[in-house]
Design a protein around this motif. Structure first.
Motif, short mmCIF file in Angstrom:
data_model
loop_
_atom_site.label_atom_id
_atom_site.label_comp_id
_atom_site.label_asym_id
_atom_site.label_seq_id
_atom_site.Cartn_x
_atom_site.Cartn_y
_atom_site.Cartn_z
N VAL A 161 5.41 5.43 19.30
CA VAL A 161 6.65 6.19 19.18
C VAL A 161 7.58 5.48 18.21
O VAL A 161 7.93 4.32 18.44
N GLN A 162 7.96 6.14 17.16
CA GLN A 162 8.82 5.56 16.12
C GLN A 162 8.40 4.13 15.81
O GLN A 162 9.22 3.22 15.86
N PRO A 163 7.13 3.93 15.50
CA PRO A 163 6.63 2.55 15.46
C PRO A 163 7.24 1.70 14.35
O PRO A 163 7.18 0.49 14.42
N THR A 164 7.80 2.32 13.32
CA THR A 164 8.29 1.51 12.21
C THR A 164 9.81 1.45 12.15
O THR A 164 10.37 0.87 11.24
N ARG A 165 10.46 2.06 13.12
CA ARG A 165 11.92 2.11 13.07
C ARG A 165 12.52 0.70 13.10
O ARG A 165 12.18 -0.13 13.91
N SER B 147 0.85 -1.19 0.00
CA SER B 147 0.00 0.00 0.00
C SER B 147 0.88 1.23 0.00
O SER B 147 1.98 1.25 0.54
N LEU B 148 0.37 2.26 -0.60
CA LEU B 148 1.16 3.46 -0.78
C LEU B 148 1.70 3.97 0.55
O LEU B 148 2.83 4.39 0.67
N ARG B 149 0.82 3.90 1.56
CA ARG B 149 1.21 4.46 2.84
C ARG B 149 2.40 3.76 3.45
O ARG B 149 3.35 4.39 3.90
N SER B 150 2.36 2.44 3.47
CA SER B 150 3.47 1.77 4.11
C SER B 150 4.71 1.90 3.26
O SER B 150 5.82 1.91 3.75
N ALA C 257 6.61 -5.70 8.00
CA ALA C 257 6.28 -5.33 9.37
C ALA C 257 5.79 -3.89 9.44
O ALA C 257 4.91 -3.55 10.22
N ILE C 258 6.38 -3.04 8.59
CA ILE C 258 5.93 -1.65 8.55
C ILE C 258 4.48 -1.60 8.13
O ILE C 258 3.66 -0.89 8.71
N GLU C 259 4.16 -2.40 7.13
CA GLU C 259 2.80 -2.42 6.64
C GLU C 259 1.83 -2.82 7.76
O GLU C 259 0.77 -2.22 7.93
N GLY D 25 12.49 -9.73 15.94
CA GLY D 25 12.11 -8.35 16.24
C GLY D 25 10.71 -7.99 15.80
O GLY D 25 9.94 -7.38 16.54
N GLY D 26 10.35 -8.41 14.59
CA GLY D 26 9.03 -8.10 14.07
C GLY D 26 7.93 -8.70 14.93
O GLY D 26 6.91 -8.06 15.20
#
Lengths: 384, 530
Positions: free
Chosen positions: B454-458, B245-248, B464-466, B432-433
Motif C-alpha cells: 500500500v503506497q509503498p514508495t510514499r 531504472s526507468l520504472r523507479s 529507496a523507491i528503487e 525511515g528507509g
C-alpha cells in the motif's frame, strides 16, 4: 481507528516516553542523568530534613539502623520487600502491555481477603493450606482487576481509571467482611471489643519461616524472588512476552499478527492483578496473620512506585523494592531524631520523580542549542 | 554569475559529524528574486546545510553571507532576525489553536498582550495580497493539509523574510494544492524581490518551480543546472550517482501533468514493455479472489460489492483518488477489519475476515501505508520487529531461541541491506528507509502467497523507491500474487500487469496492460463510467 483508541494510543506514547525505556540513542548520557537525578533527589531530601530542623546524617543513619542494623531488622525489611516486589512485577507486566493498572492497592486488599478466607476455612495440613491461601490471594487480585478487564473489553472503559476507582471500593469490601460475624469477624474471646478484624491465622498454617544469617524470613521471600525472575525472563525472552510488549508498543501491528486485547491484553492485566493479590496473600500469611480493612497498608501504592523507580525492569525491581521496604521499616526509627516519619514518603516521591526525570531531561538537552551541537551527531539516521 | 545580488550565500561550508562529512566545502548561493532548488537523496546533506543556515548547527569551516554581509548565525531566532525563514516539512502549527493565534505565536509582545484585532486584520490583508485564502478564526484542526500549509507560509511572510527555506513543502499536499502553493511562492519571490530555497526530492516540482537547481550527494555539490536546461533523467542520475531504472524513475517523478511533465513521456513505451521479463503464467487461476465484498470502516470509508482477483506472478495495480475504499481493502487483508458481506478466497479456500493474525498466517503479506501505524513496533528492537510473523518457527516451548532468531535476523538484515548498528537497536532509531526495508523483509521472508503493498514508495527517496520497485518486481517473478495499492498513477502504470480503478468502493474500471489509457483512467477516477 476510533478516537478512543487514538487517544489511548497517544497517552501510551506519552507515558512510554516518560519512562524512556525506549531511548537507546545515548545510554551513557542516560545513565549519568539517572544517577545524577537519584543523587539529586536524596540531596533535596537532606535539605528538607535540615529545613525542618533535623540532621540529615542522623536521619540517614537511623533509617539504615532501623532497616538493616538492629537485630532482625534486615529480615523484616526483606519480608516487607516481598509484597512490594510482587506488586512491582505485576505492574511491569501490565504497563508493558500498554495497560496502566494503577489499582494495585485494592488488588492487594482483595487478595488478602481471599487468602484469609481460604486459610481460615480450609482444613488440611498447614503447608497445603498456606499454599492454597496464597494461590487464592492471586485469584482474588486477578478477580479484582478482572472487573476492570471486563469493563474494558465490553465497553472500552479506560483501565487506568477503572482500576484506580476499584481501589477505593476494595478496603470497604474487606471492612464489610471483617465486621460481620457471619463472615470473617473475629468472635473469639481475645476480641472482646469486637474490633473489625478476622481471627488470627493459626501458626501451623502460616508461611514457613526459617533463619538465614540470623535473619528471620519466610518461604514467600524465596517464592517472590523466583517468580519475579521467572516473569521478567519470560517477558524478555518468551513468545508470550514479546506478544505482550508488541501489544503495548503498537496494538494495530499486534492485531495484524494475531495479538489481541482479548487474549494478551486481558491476560496481562489479570496476571498483574493476580500478582498484587498474591502480595496480599503473602502479607496475611507471612507477616500480618489476620485481616483488617487497612491490610494493604500502602503496599500496593509503594509497589507501583517501586516499579516506576525500577524503570519497569523486573531485575531492577529486586533492588528498588528492597529500597522501598527499607524506607518503610527504617521510618519507625525516625522518632528519635525529631523528624516526622512522613519524610520517608517525601523521599519516595522524590525518587519516583528522579527516576522519571532523565527521559524528560534528554528531550530538553536534545532540544537545546548546545545539546544539539554535542549530541545530535551521535544520533544516526537523522542526518539528512 | 547572475545580475541580481545574492541574498544568501554559503562559501565553502563544511560540517562534520564525527568521521561523517555531512557537508563538504559547499558553495551555495541564492540570488534575489529566484527560487533555487536543492535536490538530493536522504542523507545527501541538504537538511544539514539548511540547519546551518537556520543556526541550528555551526559550520566547522566556511562562511555564510546574508545580503552580502558575513554573519555567524547563532540560532533560529537569530536567523529570523536576519530575514531567513523556514517552512517546515512537518507542520509546526498547533491543532487546538485558531489560525490567527498560530500566526502570531512566538511574536514579541507589547505589554505582554496579543492584539487579536490587529493580527486578524493583518492575516486578512496578507491572505488577500497573496491569494492564500484562509479564515483567521478557523481552528487548525479543522483545516486541510493545504490550508495548514497556507497558515505556515502566512506565518512566515508576516515576518517579511528575505529568504524562504521550503523543506519538502508539498509532501502532504495534493497536486492541485502544490501548484497553488508554488504560484504563491513564485509571486512572493519574483515580485517582491525575495528569494527561496526549495528542498525536495520530487523532480517535477523542482522543474516546475525553480530557476536553478543544485544537486547534492554525500555532502558534496555534484551538479548545478539552470533548470531550463535540465532534464528529469539527468537530475535523477546526478542525484543517485548512477543510472536509475526507468520504472523507479517513474515513481520518483510522480505523474503530474499539470506540473509541467507530460504523463505520456514517463510511461514505458512499447519497446520497454516488451523487454519486461516474460510472464507466461496463466492468469486465469486466481490466488486471491474477492467476491462481492461490502464493508465499512469506522471512519465511514466503504467497499461496495467489490470484486477482485489476483493470480500468481501478476502485479495488480489498484488506483483511484484517495479515500475510495483502498484503505478498507488493505485493512481487510491485514486482518484489521471484518467484512459485512461477500467472500474472500485464498487458494480456493474461504478465509474469514476480522480474525486477528489470520491473514498473515494464511499467507497474505502486507506492506502497510503507514508503517508507524500498523507496520512495526517502534519501541521494540529491530530483531523483534523482524520476527513478529515467525514466532512459532523460531521458538520452542514458547521460548524464542536466541540462536535461531539471530541467524534468521542477521540473514534478513544482510539480504535486504538494512543499515542498523545492531539487531538489538530500537526500531525507532532506524531511518525511515531502513524501517521500510525491515517491514518488507519481514513480510516477504514468511513466504507468503500474496503481497499487498500500500503506497509503498510514499515519502521515500529515489534510492529507496528503487529498492521497493525491485522488490515488487521480484515478488511477482517469484510467483507471488501482488496487489499494488497506490494513488501514484505513474507507479501503478509502470508496474502493473493489470489495473483497477476504484471509485466509491466500486471496481470502476479494469484494464489489462495492453489497454492502459490515461484518459479513461482519469475519467474512471472521477467516477465516469467507461
Amino acid at each position: 481507528m476510533s478516537t478512543l483508541a487514538e487517544n489511548s494510543n497517544r497517552r501510551n506514547d506519552t507515558i512510554s516516553k516518560l519512562f524512556g525505556f525506549f531511548d537507546d540513542s545515548n545510554k551513557l548520557l542516560f545513565s549519568v542523568l539517572l544517577i545524577a537525578c537519584l543523587a539529586g533527589g536524596l540531596f533535596i531530601s537532606g535539605l528538607l530534613v535540615a529545613a525542618v530542623g533535623g540532621s540529615p546524617t542522623k536521619v540517614l543513619s537511623s533509617l539504615i539502623e532501623g532497616s538493616f542494623q538492629t537485630p532482625g531488622a534486615f529480615g523484616r525489611t526483606l519480608i516487607e520487600a516481598v509484597p512490594l516486589l510482587l506488586v512491582s512485577v505485576g505492574v511491569i507486566v501490565s504497563f508493558k502491555a500498554g495497560h496502566y493498572n494503577i489499582g494495585t492497592e485494592g488488588q492487594v486488599a482483595i487478595g488478602a481477603l481471599f487468602a484469609t478466607v481460604v486459610a481460615l476455612q480450609t482444613p488440611g495440613p498447614g503447608w497445603l493450606v498456606a499454599t492454597l491461601a496464597v494461590v487464592a490471594g492471586f485469584a482474588g487480585g486477578a478477580f479484582w482487576s478482572g472487573i476492570a478487564v471486563a469493563a474494558y473489553l465490553w465497553r472500552r472503559v479506560d483501565v487506568m481509571i477503572s482500576t484506580l476507582l476499584l481501589t477505593f471500593i476494595a478496603p470497604n469490601v474487606v471492612l464489610f467482611a471483617v465486621s460481620k460475624d457471619y463472615l470473617l469477624l473475629d468472635t473469639t474471646d481475645s476480641n472482646t471489643r469486637l474490633a473489625s478484624q478476622s481471627e488470627r491465622i493459626p501458626s501451623e498454617k502460616r508461611l514457613m519461616e526459617f533463619e538465614v544469617f540470623g535473619q528471620e524470613i519466610h518461604l514467600g521471600f524465596v517464592a517472590a524472588i523466583i517468580i519475579s525472575l521467572l516473569v521478567t525472563a519470560l517477558l524478555g525472552k518468551s513468545v508470550w512476552g514479546l506478544r505482550v510488549r508488541l501489544l503495548g508498543s503498537n496494538f494495530l501491528t499486534a492485531k495484524r499478527y494475531g495479538v489481541t486485547q482479548h487474549r494478551e491484553g486481558a491476560t496481562a492485566l489479570l496476571i498483574s492483578g493476580g500478582f498484587s493479590g498474591l502480595a496480599g496473600g503473602m502479607i496475611v500469611m507471612g507477616s500480618a496473620f489476620r485481616l483488617q480493612n487497612h491490610i494493604a497498608n500502602d503496599f500496593g501504592w509503594d509497589g507501583l512506585l517501586s516499579a516506576i523507580v525500577a524503570r519497569l525492569s523486573g531485575y531492577l525491581a529486586l533492588i528498588s523494592s528492597v529500597f522501598f521496604a527499607a524506607l518503610r521499616t527504617g521510618s519507625s526509627f525516625l522518632a528519635a531524631t525529631g523528624v516526622s516519619r512522613t519524610i520517608t514518603s517525601v523521599i519516595q516521591g522524590l525518587m519516583v520523580i528522579a527516576a522519571l526525570m532523565p527521559a524528560a531531561l534528554l528531550v530538553v538537552i536534545y532540544r537545546s542549542d548546545s545539546g544539539k551541537r554535542i549530541f545530535k551527531s551521535g544520533k544516526k539516521g537523522e542526518l539528512e | 554569475m547572475t545580475d541580481s545580488p545574492n541574498v544568501l550565500e554559503l562559501v565553502s561550508v563544511t560540517k562534520k559529524f564525527g568521521s561523517l562529512v555531512a557537508c563538504d566545502a559547499v558553495e551555495f548561493a541564492v540570488p534575489e528574486g529566484e527560487i533555487v532548488g536543492l535536490l538530493g537523496q536522504n542523507g545527501a546533506g541538504k537538511s544539514t546545510l539548511m540547519n546551518i543556515v537556520m543556526g541550528l548547527y555551526q559550520p566547522d569551516s566556511g562562511k555564510i553571507l546574508v545580503q552580502g554581509k558575513e554573519e555567524k548565525i547563532r540560532s533560529p531566532k537569530h536567523a529570523a532576525e536576519l530575514g531567513v525563514a523556514m517552512v517546515h516539512q512537518h507542520f509546526s502549527v498547533i491543532d487546538a489553536l485558531t489560525v490567527w493565534e498560530s500566526v502570531c505565536l512566538g511574536d514579541k509582545l507589547v505589554r505582554k498582550r496579543y492584539d487579536p484585532k490587529a493580527v486578524i486584520e493583518e492575516v486578512f490583508s496578507l491572505a488577500e495580497k497573496y491569494g492564500l485564502e484562509v479564515n483567521p478564526h478557523s481552528r487548525i484542526s479543522e483545516l486541510t493539509p493545504g490550508q495548514r500549509q497556507r497558515v505556515e507560509i502566512l506565518k512566515c511572510l508576516r515576518r517579511d523574510p528575505r529568504v524562504l527555506i521550503l523543506d519538502e513543502p508539498t509532501s502532504v499536499l495534493t497536486d492541485e494544492e502544490s501548484i497553488k502553493f508554488f504560484d504563491v511562492v513564485q509571486r512572493v519571490v519574483e515580485d517582491e524581490g525575495r528569494a527561496a530555497v526549495l528542498i525536495s526530492h520530487k523532480l517535477d516540482e523542482i522543474l516546475y518551480a525553480t530557476k536553478k537547481v543544485v544537486i547534492m550527494r554525500d555532502g558534496l555539490v555534484i551538479e548545478r543546472f539552470e533548470t531550463e536546461k535540465a532534464e528529469a533523467g539527468l537530475l535523477a542520475e546526478a542525484m543517485v550517482g548512477r543510472k536509475v531504472s526507468l520504472r523507479s524513475r517513474g515513481s520518483a517523478f510522480g505523474v503530474k501533468d499539470n506540473l509541467g511533465n507530460s504523463t505520456v513521456e514517463k510511461l514505458p513505451d512499447a519497446h520497454e514493455i516488451q523487454k519486461m521479463p516474460e510472464r507466461t503464467k496463466d492468469y486465469s487461476q486466481p490466488i486471491l479472489r474477492i467476491e462481492n465484498v461490502s464493508c465499512t470502516d469506522n471512519t465511514g470509508r466503504q467497499l461496495n460489492s467489490f470484486d477482485l482477483d489476483v493470480s500468481a506472478g501478476e502485479v495488480l495495480g489498484i488506483t483511484g483518488a484517495e479515500g475510495n475504499g483502498q484503505s478498507v481493502l488493505a485493512d481487510i487483508l491485514s486482518s484489521l477489519l471484518k467484512i459485512d458481506s461477500g467472500k474472500i478466497y485464498l487458494d480456493e479456500k474461504l478465509v474469514s475476515t476480522g480474525i486477528p493474525g489470520l491473514m498473515s498466517e494464511s499467507g497474505i503479506a502486507v506492506i502497510p501505508e503507514d508503517r508507524h501505524e500498523s507496520g512495526c513496533a517502534l519501541d521494540l528492537t529491530v530483531a523483534e520487529n523482524l520476527i513478529l510473523n515467525r514466532l512459532d518457527k523460531l521458538s520452542s516451548w514458547g521460548i524464542i531461541s536466541k540462536e535461531k532468531r539471530n541467524s534468521y535476523v542477521s540473514g534478513l538484515i544482510k539480504k535486504y541491506d538494512v543499515k542498523a548498528f545492531s539487531a538489538g537497536q530500537l526500531f525507532k532509531n532506524l531511518s525511515g528507509g531502513n524501517q521500510q526495508k525491515c517491514v518488507v523483509a519481514r513480510e516477504l521472508a514468511a513466504e507468503p502467497k500474496v503481497l499487498v503493498a500500500v503506497q509503498p514508495t510514499r515519502g521515500l527517496d529515489v534510492g529507496a523507491i528503487e529498492f521497493m520497485v525491485e522488490q515488487i518486481k521480484l515478488a511477482a517473478t517469484s510467483g507471488l500474487a501482488v496487489l499494488l495499492i497506490s494513488t501514484e498513477i505513474g507507479e501503478v502504470l509502470e508496474l502493473s500487469d493489470r489495473l483497477v480503478v476504484m471509485h466509491r468502493g466500486h471496481n470502476q474500471l479494469e484494464l489489462s496492460r495492453n489497454d492502459f489509457d490515461i484518459e479513461s483512467i482519469g475519467m474512471a477516477m472521477a467516477g465516469e463510467s467507461i
